[in-house]
Design a protein around this motif. Structure first.
Motif, PDB file in Angstrom:
ATOM      1  N   GLY A   1      14.021 -13.457   2.029  1.00  0.00           N
ATOM      2  CA  GLY A   1      12.691 -12.923   1.784  1.00  0.00           C
ATOM      3  C   GLY A   1      11.663 -13.387   2.791  1.00  0.00           C
TER       4      GLY A   1
ATOM      5  N   VAL B   1       7.851 -10.941  -0.740  1.00  0.00           N
ATOM      6  CA  VAL B   1       8.878 -11.925  -0.397  1.00  0.00           C
ATOM      7  C   VAL B   1       9.803 -12.165  -1.585  1.00  0.00           C
ATOM      8  CG1 VAL B   1       9.284 -14.353   0.193  1.00  0.00           C
ATOM      9  CG2 VAL B   1       7.518 -13.049   1.402  1.00  0.00           C
TER      10      VAL B   1
ATOM     11  N   CYS C   1      12.018  -9.161  -2.244  1.00  0.00           N
ATOM     12  CA  CYS C   1      13.090  -9.129  -1.252  1.00  0.00           C
ATOM     13  C   CYS C   1      14.195 -10.094  -1.646  1.00  0.00           C
ATOM     14  CB  CYS C   1      12.534  -9.482   0.120  1.00  0.00           C
ATOM     15  SG  CYS C   1      13.765  -9.477   1.437  1.00  0.00           S
ATOM     16  N   ALA C   2      13.818 -11.293  -2.069  1.00  0.00           N
ATOM     17  CA  ALA C   2      14.810 -12.286  -2.488  1.00  0.00           C
ATOM     18  C   ALA C   2      15.589 -11.786  -3.699  1.00  0.00           C
ATOM     19  CB  ALA C   2      14.121 -13.604  -2.809  1.00  0.00           C
TER      20      ALA C   2
END
Length: 286
Positions: free
Chosen positions: A181, A267, A270-271
Motif C-alpha cells: 500500500g 493506502v 490497497c493493503a
C-alpha cells in the motif's frame, strides 16, 4: 553479491524473464554485483526475447527443457519472476530439481512463503519480495521477508540483489500488504497527483510541456530535499508555508477535501486488496 572470496561460486537463475527481471539484471550488472555470466534467464517459450537478453546483457539463457533444468539445478539463487497464474506449474516443475541449499526469491505478488514451501513440499529457504516499478531506473523501493531457513549469507545475497535497483527494507511477512500500500503501489498515487498538477497548469495557461516539466522537477526536488536533509515532511511543508500566503491557501483546500484521510484510506484499501489477492493466489495454487 559483494562476495570477494566467493563471487565466482554464485549463480542466479531468473525463472521468468519479464520487465522486472530485466530491471534487476540491468541493475546488478551496472553495479557489478555479479558478472553477466553468473546470471541465467529462462522463460516458457519466448526465444526471441531470450536472445535479446543474451545479446544485450551477456547473460546465459536456456530454451530447451534440458538446458532449463540444468540452469535451475546449478543455481544457488532462483528468482521466481513469472505471473501468479503460472506459479503453480513453474514451482511444480522446479520441485524435483532443488537441493536444500538453494535460496528461492519470489517476485510474485501475494504468494506467501508458506504457500511456496507447501508447493515445494519442503522447508526451502525463501525470500519474499515486493519491488516497485521504479526499480527499472535504479530507484526502486523493495520490501523483503525471509523464511527462518534462509541463513545469513543467503539473506545478504538477496539484499545485494535488490540494493542494486534501489533501497531495501527487511520486514516481517505480515507487513507485506501494508508495504504494498505504501511503496508497491505508491508510484501510482504520485503519478495521479502529477496528472492533476499538470492539468491545472495547462488550465492556467502553461503549455503542456511547461506544465509537465515544472511538475516533474517539483516532485523530484521535493523527494530529493526530504532524502538529503533527513527532515520530517511536516517540517519541510511548514518551512515553505507562510501565514495567509498562497501555499497555505492551497493546503487549506486539500485539508478541506480530506486529503490526508483520503490518502491514508487509499493506502489501507490497497493493503486490504493485496491481502485479498494473496488469498486468491493461495486458493488457486493449493
Amino acid at each position: 553479491m559483494n562476495f570477494p572470496q566467493t563471487a565466482s561460486e554464485e549463480h542466479i537463475a531468473f525463472y521468468g524473464a519479464g520487465s522486472m527481471a530485466e530491471a534487476i539484471v540491468r541493475g546488478m550488472i551496472h553495479r557489478s554485483v555479479v558478472n553477466p555470466g553468473q546470471i541465467s534467464m529462462i522463460n516458457r517459450s519466448n526465444r526471441e526475447h531470450l536472445e535479446y537478453l543474451t545479446n544485450r546483457y551477456g547473460v546465459v539463457t536456456g530454451q530447451d527443457p534440458a538446458a532449463k533444468n540444468e540452469l535451475l539445478r546449478g543455481a544457488s539463487i532462483i528468482i521466481l519472476a513469472m505471473k501468479p497464474k503460472d506459479a503453480g506449474e513453474a514451482i511444480g516443475q522446479l520441485r524435483p530439481l532443488l537441493s536444500e541449499h538453494q535460496l528461492i526469491v519470489s517476485l510474485i505478488a501475494g504468494l506467501s512463503i508458506s504457500t511456496i514451501q507447501h508447493l515445494l513440499g519442503r522447508k526451502q529457504p525463501i525470500a519474499r519480495t515486493m519491488p516497485n516499478t521504479s526499480s527499472s531506473i535504479g530507484l526502486g523501493a523493495t520490501g523483503i521477508s525471509f523464511s527462518p531457513e534462509a541463513d545469513a549469507r543467503q539473506r545478504q545475497a538477496a539484499l545485494s540483489i535488490f540494493e542494486a535497483v534501489g533501497s531495501v527494507a527487511v520486514i516481517d511477512e505480515d507487513k507485506q500488504e501494508i508495504l504494498t500500500g505504501v511503496s508497491g503501489s505508491g508510484p501510482a498515487y504520485i503519478y495521479y497527483m502529477m496528472e492533476a498538477m499538470i492539468a491545472a497548469g495547462i488550465e492556467g495557461g502553461l503549455s503542456p510541456e511547461q506544465a509537465r516539466d515544472l511538475t516533474v522537477q517539483t516532485v523530484l526536488g521535493a523527494a530529493s530535499m526530504m532524502k538529503e536533509t533527513g527532515e520530517d515532511p511536516a517540517k519541510l511543508r511548514k518551512d515553505i508555508t507562510s501565514p495567509n500566503g498562497s501555499t497555505q491557501a492551497a493546503l487549506e483546500v486539500l485539508a478541506d477535501k480530506g486529503f490526508t484521510e483520503t490518502v491514508k484510506a487509499a493506502v489501507h484499501r490497497c493493503a486490504e486488496r493485496s491481502r485479498e489477492m494473496g488469498e486468491s493466489v493461495r486458493e488457486s495454487l493449493l
